[in-house]
Design an enzyme around this catalytic site. Structure first.
Site, PDB file in Angstrom:
ATOM      1  N   GLU A 110      18.028  -5.149   9.893  1.00  0.00           N
ATOM      2  CA  GLU A 110      17.497  -4.846   8.615  1.00  0.00           C
ATOM      3  C   GLU A 110      18.701  -3.340   8.612  1.00  0.00           C
ATOM      4  OE1 GLU A 110      13.525  -6.216   7.234  1.00  0.00           O
ATOM      5  OE2 GLU A 110      13.551  -3.969   7.487  1.00  0.00           O
ATOM      6  N   HIS A 235      13.498   0.590  -3.581  1.00  0.00           N
ATOM      7  CA  HIS A 235      14.739  -0.597  -2.581  1.00  0.00           C
ATOM      8  C   HIS A 235      15.621  -1.135  -3.169  1.00  0.00           C
ATOM      9  CE1 HIS A 235      14.629  -3.801   0.099  1.00  0.00           C
ATOM     10  NE2 HIS A 235      13.843  -3.537   0.525  1.00  0.00           N
ATOM     11  N   ARG A 286      19.328   2.263   2.850  1.00  0.00           N
ATOM     12  CA  ARG A 286      18.941   2.625   1.931  1.00  0.00           C
ATOM     13  C   ARG A 286      18.940   3.320   0.918  1.00  0.00           C
ATOM     14  NH1 ARG A 286      12.203  -0.005   3.200  1.00  0.00           N
ATOM     15  NH2 ARG A 286      13.579  -1.704   3.835  1.00  0.00           N
ATOM     16  N   HIS A 347       9.759   2.147  -3.733  1.00  0.00           N
ATOM     17  CA  HIS A 347       8.666   1.034  -2.219  1.00  0.00           C
ATOM     18  C   HIS A 347       7.990   1.809  -1.717  1.00  0.00           C
ATOM     19  CE1 HIS A 347       9.014  -1.955   0.060  1.00  0.00           C
ATOM     20  NE2 HIS A 347       9.298  -1.311   1.144  1.00  0.00           N
ATOM     21  N   ARG A 382      13.424   6.837   5.213  1.00  0.00           N
ATOM     22  CA  ARG A 382      12.846   6.107   5.973  1.00  0.00           C
ATOM     23  C   ARG A 382      13.553   4.716   6.688  1.00  0.00           C
ATOM     24  NH1 ARG A 382       9.412   0.991   5.413  1.00  0.00           N
ATOM     25  NH2 ARG A 382       9.661   0.964   3.459  1.00  0.00           N
TER      26      ARG A 382
HETATM   27  P1  FAD Z   1      -1.720   0.248   2.625  1.00  0.00           P
HETATM   28  O1  FAD Z   1      -1.287  -1.310   3.444  1.00  0.00           O
HETATM   29  O2  FAD Z   1      -1.035  -0.105   1.646  1.00  0.00           O
HETATM   30  O3  FAD Z   1      -3.255  -0.470   2.050  1.00  0.00           O
HETATM   31  C1  FAD Z   1      -4.226   1.004   1.381  1.00  0.00           C
HETATM   32  C2  FAD Z   1      -4.908   0.769   1.668  1.00  0.00           C
HETATM   33  O4  FAD Z   1      -6.040   1.176   1.011  1.00  0.00           O
HETATM   34  C3  FAD Z   1      -5.646  -0.364   0.578  1.00  0.00           C
HETATM   35  O5  FAD Z   1      -6.750  -0.931   1.205  1.00  0.00           O
HETATM   36  C4  FAD Z   1      -6.157   0.175  -0.377  1.00  0.00           C
HETATM   37  O6  FAD Z   1      -7.114  -0.579  -1.765  1.00  0.00           O
HETATM   38  C5  FAD Z   1      -6.790   1.650  -0.255  1.00  0.00           C
HETATM   39  N1  FAD Z   1      -7.418   3.070  -0.851  1.00  0.00           N
HETATM   40  C6  FAD Z   1      -5.885   3.054  -1.325  1.00  0.00           C
HETATM   41  N2  FAD Z   1      -6.765   3.539  -2.325  1.00  0.00           N
HETATM   42  C7  FAD Z   1      -8.339   3.550  -2.282  1.00  0.00           C
HETATM   43  C8  FAD Z   1      -9.036   4.780  -2.578  1.00  0.00           C
HETATM   44  N3  FAD Z   1      -9.377   5.493  -3.796  1.00  0.00           N
HETATM   45  N4  FAD Z   1     -10.312   4.066  -2.372  1.00  0.00           N
HETATM   46  C9  FAD Z   1     -11.076   2.995  -1.402  1.00  0.00           C
HETATM   47  N5  FAD Z   1      -9.163   2.629  -0.618  1.00  0.00           N
HETATM   48  C10 FAD Z   1      -8.506   3.160  -1.545  1.00  0.00           C
HETATM   49  N6  FAD Z   1       6.929  -1.725   5.656  1.00  0.00           N
HETATM   50  C11 FAD Z   1       7.553  -2.200   6.990  1.00  0.00           C
HETATM   51  O7  FAD Z   1       7.588  -0.918   7.923  1.00  0.00           O
HETATM   52  N7  FAD Z   1       8.358  -3.098   6.983  1.00  0.00           N
HETATM   53  C12 FAD Z   1       8.343  -3.742   5.656  1.00  0.00           C
HETATM   54  O8  FAD Z   1       9.243  -5.217   6.075  1.00  0.00           O
HETATM   55  C13 FAD Z   1       7.506  -3.453   4.969  1.00  0.00           C
HETATM   56  N8  FAD Z   1       7.710  -3.687   3.560  1.00  0.00           N
HETATM   57  C14 FAD Z   1       6.685  -4.108   2.664  1.00  0.00           C
HETATM   58  C15 FAD Z   1       7.289  -5.116   1.494  1.00  0.00           C
HETATM   59  C16 FAD Z   1       6.731  -4.469   0.219  1.00  0.00           C
HETATM   60  C17 FAD Z   1       6.619  -5.556  -0.457  1.00  0.00           C
HETATM   61  C18 FAD Z   1       5.674  -3.325   0.319  1.00  0.00           C
HETATM   62  C19 FAD Z   1       5.697  -2.835  -1.044  1.00  0.00           C
HETATM   63  C20 FAD Z   1       6.060  -2.561   1.085  1.00  0.00           C
HETATM   64  C21 FAD Z   1       6.634  -2.520   2.762  1.00  0.00           C
HETATM   65  N9  FAD Z   1       6.462  -2.109   3.568  1.00  0.00           N
HETATM   66  C22 FAD Z   1       7.210  -2.487   4.849  1.00  0.00           C
HETATM   67  C23 FAD Z   1       5.914  -1.001   3.609  1.00  0.00           C
HETATM   68  C24 FAD Z   1       4.495  -0.758   4.068  1.00  0.00           C
HETATM   69  O9  FAD Z   1       4.405  -2.041   4.166  1.00  0.00           O
HETATM   70  C25 FAD Z   1       3.726   0.386   4.138  1.00  0.00           C
HETATM   71  O10 FAD Z   1       3.917   0.925   4.282  1.00  0.00           O
HETATM   72  C26 FAD Z   1       2.132  -0.152   4.741  1.00  0.00           C
HETATM   73  O11 FAD Z   1       1.537  -1.450   4.709  1.00  0.00           O
HETATM   74  C27 FAD Z   1       1.820   0.787   4.392  1.00  0.00           C
HETATM   75  O12 FAD Z   1       0.430   0.605   5.033  1.00  0.00           O
HETATM   76  P2  FAD Z   1      -1.018   1.374   5.217  1.00  0.00           P
HETATM   77  O13 FAD Z   1      -2.100   0.939   5.770  1.00  0.00           O
HETATM   78  O14 FAD Z   1      -1.022   2.836   5.599  1.00  0.00           O
HETATM   79  O15 FAD Z   1      -1.423   1.049   3.524  1.00  0.00           O
HETATM   80  C1  SIN Z   2      11.886  -5.099   3.632  1.00  0.00           C
HETATM   81  O1  SIN Z   2      12.064  -6.306   3.865  1.00  0.00           O
HETATM   82  O2  SIN Z   2      13.394  -5.888   2.979  1.00  0.00           O
HETATM   83  C2  SIN Z   2      11.281  -4.432   3.420  1.00  0.00           C
HETATM   84  C3  SIN Z   2      10.875  -3.648   4.271  1.00  0.00           C
HETATM   85  C4  SIN Z   2      10.873  -2.389   4.696  1.00  0.00           C
HETATM   86  O3  SIN Z   2      10.365  -1.590   3.580  1.00  0.00           O
HETATM   87  O4  SIN Z   2      10.604  -1.802   5.524  1.00  0.00           O
END
Ligand code: FAD
Ligand code: SIN
Length: 563
Positions: A110, A235, A286, A347, A382
């Site tokens: 990437e 993104h 990015r 993103h 990032r």
């Molecule tokens: P999340 O996975 O967002 O979980 C947050 C949780 O908190 C959810 O369950 C939500 O419902 C809950 N929540 C929020 N507010 C409240 C509230 N008030 N009360 C109760 N519950 C609540 N990163 C990578 O490293 N590699 C990738 O390939 C990648 N691809 C991505 C593709 C997309 C489309 C997106 C959107 C992001 C991507 N990212 C990637 C970024 C990465 O997915 C996120 O930064 C990461 O998953 C965040 O994890 P988290 O557990 O912190 O939050």
């Molecule tokens: C992607 O698959 O392009 C997302 C990866 C990331 O957000 O780190």
């Protein structure tokens, strides 16, 4: 309800931590929708980790620092990089099925990575990780998951009948039980915010509707330091679809891994342009690629640019990227024969609640992990696929810290003595926390105002606080958001809470924090690009744009709705 450990959020940060904390006591996870709904579930590209003998920790660290444009905290970067391989092994152990090639993990590439080091499960990495974690959670008797519980605010000394801590401490949360429509208090020895990001503050985002920055807003109201919110990552390649402004504004992502596999960005008339901006062309970090696309779109007045995936190969596309292939086909675009229209979209939030190397916030008994935090790993931008890794590593650090503390407190009397004392302590706290009191509030019928306000915030942020900024635009956005903040607070004070109202209150707080941070940085660095300060200023710059809440005296004493 009382619980030993309360985790808010069921993405990778919350779930991976819950599995570990369940070894120490009772864990309750609350989540605002069904448990799989999270940014994690949509992650495509994968997880960056050094798993190949041709790769080194030094190289992964150097790439992360380079993308972070001088603002990364070295110890935090070294921590995630050196612990990365162990995290991958843990995921494999709990049943995550990563893609393999000749019996070995298949390593993708990437933007900004000098080596192939992205561990993935085809182009559905997040879904596979979430599936495996939720399965382990389901069979664990020490973990309870409460779906459709919306965390409103952290319980702080201001919510106690008799305050006995300083101004900054946490005892759990008030949560809206969405199904019964009642507000409940949940008391915990340790509370962990794992609430993810805030992409919904913009009109178009790769983030699902849940990403309204609730944790950042709650943390801020409880007195957490918030930093580097100006660094919102766009993104470069979300799929451009007509009518994309419908619903929550979530747009479909075309993973950067696609460019890693050979796809190239082109203008609508098929000309390559990235060589004009960076020698790494379509695989530059990015911030550079998103700004280049923005510039090309402004020059041509086109609504999007194109991604030529045909260069990957007709056979490879459906095999390597089945999710992307299927989605494109479903809207009538065959990426094996046509170019795919793409445009940047909000993103990832690089800033958030400031935590130390152990996931501790500046509020006693409150920890945070995942996208909600500012650990120092990402700096001003990032590096791709470092987010899932950061969440896992810092959740592990929280477990280590809590575990150590429990052992130290237990002393020579033993852990079971400590655990029974903890039960009594939780009961005392429970009795001392005020019940939710919304006397005098009404079921306001003006719901249309909420959706109008939400739209207005997204428009202000997209128009004035997007990829390219300047002081006049930021000041204009600040004035408007300040006014809306007051209006929304007035409305909130008078109204019975609903999910929509709570999200609006959090969105306006996050918008304010982004603008207030952006106004402190008088230079262009990483994701923060200012037309009137177009250069990076390495001599005279703010390291972290920290924002601290000033507490006002509560108007009504002993009130649960005062935060
Ligand atoms: P999340 O996975 O967002 O979980 C947050 C949780 O908190 C959810 O369950 C939500 O419902 C809950 N929540 C929020 N507010 C409240 C509230 N008030 N009360 C109760 N519950 C609540 N990163 C990578 O490293 N590699 C990738 O390939 C990648 N691809 C991505 C593709 C997309 C489309 C997106 C959107 C992001 C991507 N990212 C990637 C970024 C990465 O997915 C996120 O930064 C990461 O998953 C965040 O994890 P988290 O557990 O912190 O939050
Ligand atoms: C992607 O698959 O392009 C997302 C990866 C990331 O957000 O780190």
């Amino acid at each position: 309800m009382t619980t030993d450990y309360l985790i808010i959020g069921s993405g990778i940060a919350g779930l991976s931590l819950a599995l570990k904390l369940s070894r120490l006591g009772k864990v309750s996870i609350i989540t605002k929708k069904h448990s799989a709904e999270s940014n994690t579930n949509y992650a495509q590209g994968g997880i960056a980790a050094v798993m190949d003998s041709n790769d080194t920790f030094e190289s992964h660290v150097a790439d992360t620092l380079e993308a972070g444009a001088g603002l990364c905290k070295l110890e935090a970067v070294e921590k995630i990089v050196t612990e990365g391989p162990e995290m991958i092994r843990e995921l494999i152990e709990i049943g995550v099925k990563f893609s393999k090639e000749h019996g070995k993990l298949e390593l993708g590439k990437e933007g900004g990575h000098s080596k192939n080091r992205i561990i993935h499960a085809k182009d559905l990495t997040g879904k596979e990780v979430e599936r495996a974690l939720l399965h382990q959670i389901k069979i664990n008797r020490n973990i309870s998951v409460y779906e459709y519980y919306f965390a409103i605010d952290l319980l702080t000394p201001r919510n106690l009948k008799k305050p006995y801590d300083g101004e900054r401490a946490c005892y759990g949360i008030y949560a809206l039980n969405v199904k019964s429509n009642k507000v409940e208090k949940i008391i915990a020895e340790k509370t962990i915010l794992a609430t993810g990001g805030a992409g919904q503050v913009y009109l178009h985002s790769t983030n699902p509707a849940i990403a309204t920055g609730d944790g950042i807003a709650m943390g801020y109201r409880a007195g957490c330091n918030i930093a580097n919110m100006e660094f919102i990552q766009f993104h470069p390649t979300s799929l451009y679809e007509a009518g994309r402004e419908n619903g929550s504004g979530q747009v479909f992502l075309i993973s950067e891994a696609v460019r890693g596999a050979g796809a190239v960005l082109k203008t609508k008339d098929g000309k390559e342009f990235m060589h004009k901006y960076d020698k790494r062309k379509s695989l530059a970090p990015r911030d550079i690629v998103a700004r280049a696309i923005d510039n090309e779109m402004k020059k041509s007045s086109d609504s999007h640019v194109m991604l030529d995936m045909r260069l990957i190969g007709k056979e490879k596309i459906p095999k390597q990227f089945p999710n992307i292939y299927k989605y494109c086909m479903s809207i009538g675009i065959d990426p094996t024969v046509q170019m795919v229209p793409v445009v940047p979209a909000a993103h990832y939030a690089c800033g958030g609640i400031v935590t130390d190397l152990w996931g501790q916030t500046n509020v006693k008994n409150l920890y945070a992990s995942g996208e909600v935090t500012m650990t120092g790993v990402h700096g001003a931008n990032r590096l791709a696929s470092n987010s899932l890794l950061e969440a896992m590593v810092f959740s592990d650090a929280i477990f280590e810290k809590i575990s150590e503390e429990r052992k130290a407190k237990a002393n020579d009397k033993g852990l079971s003595d400590f655990d029974s004392k903890r039960k009594k302590m939780l009961k005392t706290v429970h009795d001392n926390v005020l019940n939710w009191n919304d006397k005098g509030t009404i079921n306001n019928e003006e719901w249309i105002l909420i959706s109008h306000n939400k739209r207005e915030i997204k428009e202000i942020m997209s128009d004035y606080v997007g990829i390219v900024r300047n002081t006049i635009r930021l000041e204009r956005a600040y004035r408007r958001i300040e006014m809306m903040k007051k209006e929304i607070k007035d409305f909130y004070d008078k109204t019975k809470v609903t999910v929509e109202l709570l999200e609006l209150r959090n969105l306006v707080a996050v918008a304010y924090l982004i603008i207030a941070s952006a106004m402190q940085r008088h230079e262009s660095r990483g994701l923060h690009y200012m037309l009137d300060y177009p250069k990076r200023d390495d001599r005279n710059f703010v390291k972290d744009t920290v924002i601290k809440k000033k507490f006002k005296r509560a108007k009504r004493p002993n009130d649960s709705k005062i935060n």
